[in-house]
Design a protein around this motif. Structure first.
Motif, mmCIF file in Angstrom:
data_model
loop_
_atom_site.group_PDB
_atom_site.id
_atom_site.type_symbol
_atom_site.label_atom_id
_atom_site.label_comp_id
_atom_site.label_asym_id
_atom_site.label_seq_id
_atom_site.Cartn_x
_atom_site.Cartn_y
_atom_site.Cartn_z
ATOM 1 N N ARG A 162 -23.669 40.274 -21.074
ATOM 2 C CA ARG A 162 -24.119 41.539 -20.551
ATOM 3 C C ARG A 162 -23.031 42.718 -20.427
ATOM 4 O O ARG A 162 -23.117 43.727 -20.568
ATOM 5 N N TYR A 163 -22.013 41.917 -19.587
ATOM 6 C CA TYR A 163 -21.007 42.891 -19.089
ATOM 7 C C TYR A 163 -19.887 42.853 -20.265
ATOM 8 O O TYR A 163 -19.033 43.971 -20.043
ATOM 9 N N LEU A 164 -19.950 42.247 -21.272
ATOM 10 C CA LEU A 164 -19.053 42.486 -22.510
ATOM 11 C C LEU A 164 -19.642 43.313 -23.560
ATOM 12 O O LEU A 164 -19.053 43.693 -24.300
ATOM 13 N N GLY A 165 -21.245 43.666 -23.384
ATOM 14 C CA GLY A 165 -21.645 44.507 -24.004
ATOM 15 C C GLY A 165 -21.959 43.902 -25.459
ATOM 16 O O GLY A 165 -22.247 44.375 -26.474
ATOM 17 N N THR A 166 -22.327 42.515 -25.435
ATOM 18 C CA THR A 166 -22.574 41.769 -26.678
ATOM 19 C C THR A 166 -24.015 41.247 -26.668
ATOM 20 O O THR A 166 -24.709 41.164 -25.660
#
Length: 167
Positions: A163-167
């Motif tokens: 979620r925090y890596l945008g994947t």
């Protein structure tokens, strides 16, 4: 006469150290073999900013230096990463302090508030553990890392990585 060590502040950070390919660095506690975790630590003072607590704990526990702009290298040639790679995930957990560690806190303190950060580093960054705190480290894919953690809040934080890596 030496003064007793001050009680720990029941407000801490959890820093999920990870690579861009979703591997997570875990460290094994020296005082509890088999207990794997991310970097954790309490504030040193009530007014210490949480980002400073995170930066300090990462350096103390892994030797990785979170530095201001102008860092020479972030490609494995040093143990430094830019401060911009430390991100406050705006997550916090309130949990019961494990009984084995309650003696470190003031009498009657049984709960801690933990603030979650992520730190992006290259997977080949040198890791130098504080031997009194941790004995081994390992890089694992994030799901395996979550499964290995002894702390449910640590495992849950690791599972949030995509979620925090945008994947």
């Amino acid at each position: 006469m030496t003064q007793a060590k001050p009680y720990k502040i029941p407000e801490s950070v959890l820093v999920v150290i990870h690579s861009a390919d979703q591997h997570v660095l875990l460290i094994e506690r020296a005082d509890q073999p088999g207990f794997w975790q991310s970097v954790t630590g309490s504030k040193d003072s009530l007014d210490e900013p949480l980002s400073e607590t995170a930066r300090r704990e990462v350096e103390e526990e892994t030797g990785i230096v979170v530095a201001d702009a102008g860092v020479d290298s972030v490609h494995g040639e040093s143990n430094r990463v830019p401060r911009a790679h430390l991100r406050d995930w705006q997550l916090s957990n309130i949990y019961d302090i494990y009984p084995v560690w309650r003696h470190r806190y003031a009498p009657g303190v049984t709960r801690n508030t933990e603030h979650v950060f992520g730190l992006l580093v290259p997977r080949d960054i040198p890791v130098t553990l504080a031997p009194r705190e941790h004995t081994r480290h390992v890089w694992l894919p994030y799901r395996e890392a979550a499964d290995r953690c002894f702390s449910p809040s640590n495992a849950e934080a690791i599972l949030q990585l995509p979620r925090y890596l945008g994947t």
